[in-house]
Enzyme design. Structure first.
Site, PDB file in Angstrom:
ATOM      1  CG  ASN A   7      -1.644   1.283   1.432  1.00 33.50           C
ATOM      2  OD1 ASN A   7      -1.838   2.042   0.473  1.00 33.50           O
ATOM      3  ND2 ASN A   7      -2.090   1.546   2.659  1.00 33.50           N
ATOM      4  CD1 TRP A   8       3.709   1.305  -2.645  1.00 37.14           C
ATOM      5  CD2 TRP A   8       3.527   2.268  -4.648  1.00 37.14           C
ATOM      6  NE1 TRP A   8       4.513   0.615  -3.519  1.00 37.14           N
ATOM      7  CE2 TRP A   8       4.427   1.188  -4.760  1.00 37.14           C
ATOM      8  CE3 TRP A   8       3.254   3.030  -5.792  1.00 37.14           C
ATOM      9  CZ2 TRP A   8       5.055   0.850  -5.953  1.00 37.14           C
ATOM     10  CZ3 TRP A   8       3.873   2.683  -6.991  1.00 37.14           C
ATOM     11  CH2 TRP A   8       4.768   1.604  -7.062  1.00 37.14           C
ATOM     12  CE  LYS A   9       0.712   3.559   4.905  1.00 35.39           C
ATOM     13  NZ  LYS A   9       0.352   3.602   6.297  1.00 35.39           N
ATOM     14  CG  HIS A  93      -5.663   1.682   5.076  1.00 34.31           C
ATOM     15  ND1 HIS A  93      -5.177   2.655   5.910  1.00 34.31           N
ATOM     16  CD2 HIS A  93      -4.655   0.790   4.882  1.00 34.31           C
ATOM     17  CE1 HIS A  93      -3.912   2.356   6.208  1.00 34.31           C
ATOM     18  NE2 HIS A  93      -3.578   1.238   5.603  1.00 34.31           N
ATOM     19  CD  GLU A  95      -2.731   5.417   6.752  1.00 34.86           C
ATOM     20  OE1 GLU A  95      -2.721   5.543   5.518  1.00 34.86           O
ATOM     21  OE2 GLU A  95      -1.808   4.868   7.392  1.00 34.86           O
ATOM     22  CD  GLU A 164      -3.354  -2.836   7.212  1.00 29.91           C
ATOM     23  OE1 GLU A 164      -2.193  -3.022   6.815  1.00 29.91           O
ATOM     24  OE2 GLU A 164      -4.020  -1.826   6.914  1.00 29.91           O
ATOM     25  N   GLY A 170       2.506   2.114  10.566  1.00 29.06           N
ATOM     26  CA  GLY A 170       3.417   3.245  10.422  1.00 29.06           C
ATOM     27  C   GLY A 170       4.130   3.628  11.700  1.00 29.06           C
ATOM     28  CB  SER A 210       5.412  -1.820  11.654  1.00 26.10           C
ATOM     29  OG  SER A 210       4.931  -0.512  11.926  1.00 26.10           O
ATOM     30  N   GLY A 231       2.988  -1.199   4.185  1.00 29.33           N
ATOM     31  CA  GLY A 231       2.977   0.214   3.805  1.00 29.33           C
ATOM     32  C   GLY A 231       4.380   0.684   3.473  1.00 29.33           C
ATOM     33  N   GLY A 232       5.047   1.317   4.453  1.00 30.41           N
ATOM     34  CA  GLY A 232       6.340   1.962   4.238  1.00 30.41           C
ATOM     35  C   GLY A 232       7.362   1.113   3.499  1.00 30.41           C
TER      36      GLY A 232
HETATM   37  C1  PEP Z   1      -0.538   0.036   5.740  1.00 25.34           C
HETATM   38  O1  PEP Z   1      -0.480   1.114   5.176  1.00 25.34           O
HETATM   39  O2  PEP Z   1      -1.528  -0.700   5.534  1.00 25.34           O
HETATM   40  C2  PEP Z   1       0.532  -0.371   6.644  1.00 25.34           C
HETATM   41  C3  PEP Z   1       0.457  -1.514   7.247  1.00 25.34           C
HETATM   42  O3  PEP Z   1       1.582   0.518   6.782  1.00 25.34           O
HETATM   43  P1  PEP Z   1       3.032   0.209   7.482  1.00 25.34           P
HETATM   44  O4  PEP Z   1       3.522  -1.087   6.905  1.00 25.34           O
HETATM   45  O5  PEP Z   1       3.879   1.377   7.084  1.00 25.34           O
HETATM   46  O6  PEP Z   1       2.781   0.101   8.941  1.00 25.34           O
END
Ligand code: PEP
Length: 258
Positions: A7-9, A93, A95, A164, A170, A210, A231-232
């Site tokens: 997930n590139w957000k 999600h 966010e 999640e 994050g 994470s 994500g990251g």
């Molecule tokens: C996400 O955006 O769904 C996520 C899990 O981010 P991260 O891996 O950065 O915690």
């Protein structure tokens, strides 16, 4: 085969997206995984052109509106996403839920829209830290799942769930493999109650929060974890490929079993 989803957000413009795919190298076990990338919708066409050269990566969008078209400034619809190259869509999600105030009801309407247009929904559920501390993990994730189950469990079309925990997204904190397994068990039990053994067995439940190259194998080896939503660490083609190349570990001894 595990699902490895990125997930590139709100990162990666079209040029950065093309560069990512140019640099992505998926030799070895990475080729055995189902790989999904969710770029920002403005970069979807660039991703589709670049990933088109590499059939191993499928694409999705990070959000859709529940209507197909109309006066909804700033939104995109499921048919638009499908036409532009998406096969999957993240829905609910954390966010979207916690920054933009998306409700369970809106999440359910988006799931309906995805189903109408043959996008595979990846429905995200997860508790906040306060909810976890209050012992409400089951209650929260089941409420979020129950809001979409009538739509998801009707018909044969595929869907995925991503557990999640909000406090792990994050933040550099991850759920322990046992915590992830416990939440996945709860979700799978409900899938079984709603749609019988078939649904409980067939639906992939991903863990997200994470995930990095150095913890992916342990989390992916946890009981009931069928993949990860990253994500990251998915922004860098080297670390995304490293996660995709994970190898099972024996979670008791910590040793690789392959
Ligand atoms: C996400 O955006 O769904 C996520 C899990 O981010 P991260 O891996 O950065 O915690």
């Amino acid at each position: 085969m595990a699902v490895i989803a990125g997930n590139w957000k709100m990162h990666m413009d079209p040029a950065e997206t093309r560069r990512f795919f140019d640099e992505l190298s998926l030799e070895g076990p990475a080729g055995d995984q189902e790989l999904l990338i969710f770029p920002p919708s403005i970069s979807l066409v660039a991703a589709a052109e670049a990933a088109g050269r590499d059939a191993r990566v499928q694409l999705g969008v990070q959000n859709i509106h529940w209507e197909d078209r109309g006066a909804f400034t700033g939104e995109i619809s499921a048919p638009m996403a499908a036409t532009a190259g998406a096969s999957f869509v993240l829905i609910g999600h954390s966010e979207r839920r916690h920054v933009f105030g998306e409700t369970d009801e809106e999440v359910a309407r988006k799931v309906d829209a995805a189903r109408r247009h043959d996008l595979v929904p990846v429905v995200c559920v997860g508790e906040t830290l306060d909810e976890r501390k209050a012992g409400r993990v089951e209650e929260v994730v089941l409420r979020q799942l129950d809001a979409v189950l009538p739509s998801l469990a009707s018909g044969e079309a595929r869907f995925l769930i991503a557990y999640e925990p909000v406090w792990a997204i994050g933040t550099g904190e991850t759920a322990t493999p046992d915590d992830a397994s416990a939440a996945h068990r709860t979700l799978r039990r409900r899938l079984g109650e709603a749609g019988g053994g078939g649904l409980a067995d067939e639906v992939a439940i991903l863990y997200g929060g994470s995930v990095k190259p150095d913890n992916a194998a342990e989390l992916l080896s946890a009981e009931g974890v069928d993949g990860v939503l990253v994500g990251g660490a998915s922004l860098d083609p080297v670390s995304f490929a490293a996660i995709a190349r994970w190898q099972a570990v024996d979670t008791h001894s910590g040793l690789s079993d392959v």
